[in-house]
Design an enzyme around this catalytic site. Sequence first.
Site, PDB file in Angstrom:
ATOM      1  N   CYS A  84       0.817  -1.214   0.000  1.00  0.00           N
ATOM      2  CA  CYS A  84       0.000   0.000   0.000  1.00  0.00           C
ATOM      3  C   CYS A  84       0.849   1.262   0.000  1.00  0.00           C
ATOM      4  O   CYS A  84       0.323   2.368  -0.120  1.00  0.00           O
ATOM      5  CB  CYS A  84      -0.949  -0.019   1.191  1.00  0.00           C
ATOM      6  SG  CYS A  84      -1.937  -1.534   1.249  1.00  0.00           S
ATOM      7  N   HIS A 334      -9.316   4.187  -0.812  1.00  0.00           N
ATOM      8  CA  HIS A 334      -7.950   3.672  -0.796  1.00  0.00           C
ATOM      9  C   HIS A 334      -7.678   2.782  -2.009  1.00  0.00           C
ATOM     10  O   HIS A 334      -7.571   1.565  -1.897  1.00  0.00           O
ATOM     11  CB  HIS A 334      -7.739   2.893   0.510  1.00  0.00           C
ATOM     12  CG  HIS A 334      -6.385   2.279   0.677  1.00  0.00           C
ATOM     13  ND1 HIS A 334      -5.234   2.796   0.122  1.00  0.00           N
ATOM     14  CD2 HIS A 334      -5.998   1.167   1.372  1.00  0.00           C
ATOM     15  CE1 HIS A 334      -4.200   2.015   0.459  1.00  0.00           C
ATOM     16  NE2 HIS A 334      -4.635   1.034   1.205  1.00  0.00           N
TER      17      HIS A 334
END
Lengths: 388, 388
Positions: A84, A334
């Site tokens: 991420c 996200h």
Amino acid sequence: MSHPRVTGVGVTPFGEHSERTGRDLFAEAGLAALDDSGVDPDDVEALFYGNFMGELAEHQGHQAPLMAEAVGLDVPATRYEAACASSGAAVREAVRHLRSGEADVILVGGSERMTNIGTAGATDALSIAADDLYEIRAGMTFPGAYALMARAYFREFGGSREDLAAIAVKNHDHALPNEYAQLRKEITVEDALGAPMVADPLGLYDACPITDGASAVVLTSAEYAAEHDLDASVAITGTGQGGDNLALHDRENLARSPAAEKAADEAYADAGVGPDEVDIAEVHDCFTIAEVLAIESLGLYEPGDGIAAARDGKTHATGETPVNLSGGLKAKGHPVGATGVAQIVSLTKVLRGESPWSDDVGGASVGVAHNAGGTVASATVHVLEVQP
Amino acid sequence: MSHPRVTGVGVTPFGEHSERTGRDLFAEAGLAALDDSGVDPDDVEALFYGNFMGELAEHQGHQAPLMAEAVGLDVPATRYEAACASSGAAVREAVRHLRSGEADVILVGGSERMTNIGTAGATDALSIAADDLYEIRAGMTFPGAYALMARAYFREFGGSREDLAAIAVKNHDHALPNEYAQLRKEITVEDALGAPMVADPLGLYDACPITDGASAVVLTSAEYAAEHDLDASVAITGTGQGGDNLALHDRENLARSPAAEKAADEAYADAGVGPDEVDIAEVHDCFTIAEVLAIESLGLYEPGDGIAAARDGKTHATGETPVNLSGGLKAKGHPVGATGVAQIVSLTKVLRGESPWSDDVGGASVGVAHNAGGTVASATVHVLEVQP
């Protein structure tokens, strides 16, 4: 050494775009960043691109040249992957290239498609940021991993589900005026506490959504920005990166994130600023507890003190050091590979005075971006400063 | 600007290691490189790591911190992905960081596991280096793509299956004394021509094998190498990277590789040497035709002249400019993410005088590495030079 400038920013709306291709999403963000910058596209020397799960979600590796083509650039293009924190890693490398004179203009961006593979598919794809042999095969998922981290934190320092709920409420509030945010919906602490439990103590409202989207920034050397009369008002003055063991069982303390602490220490030293000088931060709140760990790693709060920050209003737009004015991962969304660069976009907009929240944080001149991969086995931190 | 040094090299044997984990393979290569260098592991500042198909072959993303841990390093770790040029891209970024003073010691490596998912699985995983929407879904595989490139070359310049077979024969001959090579087996032109056809005009012996393996190099600044009395005899004096459209239908001419030509031009200019000064080359011969395109892209031969080079003995160890003394991808093997760094390892060994072929190329002082991704939509070129 002069500091690279953020001369242009662009993002797609974050949300469900399962009918759009990855190249379509990235082209929108990349072209927006080029337009915003005003840079001559022929001067762009490279694309540094972050993506995490393209192999699983799109059956597409080797995305960087594909994305360069989508933006109309005939340049070397490399993908950075740190789960991420993928586009945070891309930003870091671009900053180091620009300030050392290895390049003058780099397009940095990221994108991710997630909703097309459904919640189960995305959960599986996200899991490969953890240790397949020792964690994933044992059934661990990321909500479970962060639940372990939350429990460790509660045991060491105290804290409650109400404290975490306050973070979700704050970030939803911040997202309300963000036209690019996925979840523009006011929520209450009661809403959060009443939501289905995912992995105790984390409920549905403690988790960020699954998101499609892309982001891009044009980074240039200070000299290039000056010569070409580009907006040089925001510089990236510090960069840091830290690493840690992938598996939680190899960590000494689940209530701390040493990779992010190292990244922050390096970035602050690099910029010559300290946490006391930070006006605003965008941090990696994939789960509410992650925001707590992040603001402590950044030195904005001592270990154990971060849990109360949202509840006490300190991290709200009206508080002393607003955190996640964009809505954060929690409410903005996200799209994994896009998140690190999206943080730079969000900070830049506030520092330029172009955010709906800019008036509330008038005079903000130092922003920090904290991007984390996996259970913070990778972390990048960047310091952005308004230039005189 | 002083040139970074290759102070240590390490590789695993290339071949089938389906019973070994990726971390096990990379630890072997990484520790070998550290041992060979003699560098204090505490001085290593980062791991730059190349991997291509870990998501599909190992259900493992976020491999860079995992590999740092496997080597015992507590450092920031980033994965670079540019399909089969993944670790070439990692080398490039490390070189630029070291020469600009952003770092002094970087471990650069790569690894890939392929045999555990079988030939069909590996063929599918390799395919994602091409354009999923427009090529893979239409049934294209890499043997098919390179067969198209071979046919385009034959149409424009002439050439035959015998010419290609001579490349396979040469590279198998080169691999014979390489203890790390996967295919240590002498073959004849007749063997190659008699092998099963894969995608006309490419037969089984025109293709590299499916391979597990890992590679690593310790790169340091020249200053660090001198201060710490490391072997500083081989420097990377030039780096270049080029990009191209992913899909073949977007290319003007399948018989040329502009991405590699750009990478070569940049690397030569960077090093201040020209193709006439090159003594040896390691090039990306995933298929025999790819070696032809590579040596032409590198300027070692004019377009159309590369096809005869192996047949005429010019690229053999006993010829004027030996190509792929390691055996190349064809016979050494091609663990995708490890290949770019493995080329640096092979060149360094020859230039240091430590290769079984060193005596045959006595006095070689300039080597070139050519690493390509997909159908050369990504390419990196590095120039290595013996330092006085």
